[in-house]
Write an enzyme that holds these catalytic residues in place. Sequence first.
Site, PDB file in Angstrom:
ATOM      1  N   SER A 127       0.820  -1.207   0.000  1.00  0.00           N
ATOM      2  CA  SER A 127       0.000   0.000   0.000  1.00  0.00           C
ATOM      3  C   SER A 127       0.856   1.260   0.000  1.00  0.00           C
ATOM      4  O   SER A 127       1.967   1.285   0.551  1.00  0.00           O
ATOM      5  CB  SER A 127      -0.883   0.005   1.255  1.00  0.00           C
ATOM      6  OG  SER A 127      -1.493   1.254   1.455  1.00  0.00           O
ATOM      7  N   TYR A 152      -1.982  -0.141  10.245  1.00  0.00           N
ATOM      8  CA  TYR A 152      -2.190  -0.764   8.935  1.00  0.00           C
ATOM      9  C   TYR A 152      -0.932  -0.621   8.081  1.00  0.00           C
ATOM     10  O   TYR A 152      -0.455  -1.595   7.474  1.00  0.00           O
ATOM     11  CB  TYR A 152      -3.383  -0.121   8.235  1.00  0.00           C
ATOM     12  CG  TYR A 152      -3.500  -0.499   6.777  1.00  0.00           C
ATOM     13  CD1 TYR A 152      -3.904  -1.776   6.395  1.00  0.00           C
ATOM     14  CD2 TYR A 152      -3.202   0.423   5.769  1.00  0.00           C
ATOM     15  CE1 TYR A 152      -4.003  -2.130   5.058  1.00  0.00           C
ATOM     16  CE2 TYR A 152      -3.304   0.085   4.432  1.00  0.00           C
ATOM     17  CZ  TYR A 152      -3.705  -1.194   4.077  1.00  0.00           C
ATOM     18  OH  TYR A 152      -3.793  -1.533   2.753  1.00  0.00           O
TER      19      TYR A 152
END
Length: 318
Positions: A127, A152
């Site tokens: 990501s 995350y």
Amino acid sequence: MRTTLVTGSAGFIGSHLVDALLARGDKVVGVDNFDNYYSRSHKEANISGQLGHPNFTFHEADICDQSLIMSLGLSGLDSIVHFAGRGGVRPSIADPESYAKLNVGGTRNMLDMAAEYGVPQFVFASSSSVYGINPNVPWCEDDDDLCPISPYAETKIAGERLGHQYSRTHGIRFLALRFFTVYGPRQRPDLAIRKFAEKIQRGDEIQVYGDGSSRRDYTWIGDIVKGVMAGVDYRDSLFEVINLGNNQTVSLHELIEAIEIAVGRKANIERMAHQPGDVPQTWARNDKAQNLLGFAPNTPLNTGLEEFVSWLNSQPKP
């Protein structure tokens, strides 16, 4: 005929990849546990057209259950594309333990399976969040100044590092693809573009965090899938980290205006305070993706939003 295992195959990006792999004649094994992060019915709809395909096999299984994953007997795989895990920056701040379990522990389990069965290729969904608050834009994979500001993002860095370890110790070719704000049909209900479009259509207020100046590199799902497919086919170096983004930034204010045009209705905006975990901008440098994967995204935001809204209008209304 090549065989690819896709984890998270009933999700947004995973289901689109399965479609593309089947369309070119590959065999696909799908794994998904229908996590309750959002409604199971959305995922079931994503794969409804795939379940009867002769080249598609589906297993409902949790990647955190290593014994179950190993018991599936998935030998003869040419590649694994690992999308399964928990998404979302803000929820990870409230529940970092589950993100570590799913995103780090689950990734290790899949790498163990690749090593056990001799799977030569592993493509990992990373990501843009790993860059965090980094003013050196557009972001380049060679920049070591990673400044993650959410659990995350930390789990995605951990996944990349696990991949490097297994690549070195087991000879698995590992590609970490850093996705930049992917949008399109089947997008998760909690993501901004879908939430905004649905609320604007209904005439409900949309919650806008901050002053609207934050910027994102929005990338069309069709372009992303082409990049992932090229990653599945990549056969050169043993380990790479590669950005997959649109190489353009759009402010939140500009995004809302574009959604208004696609929907054909003005938004009612409720201004909210800036939220922890949000970064001021994302922006991908794509030179490496172009050179290694031939990645050349060419879908303008307004074109993608028109197609997305058309899909949204075709969905059953609650």
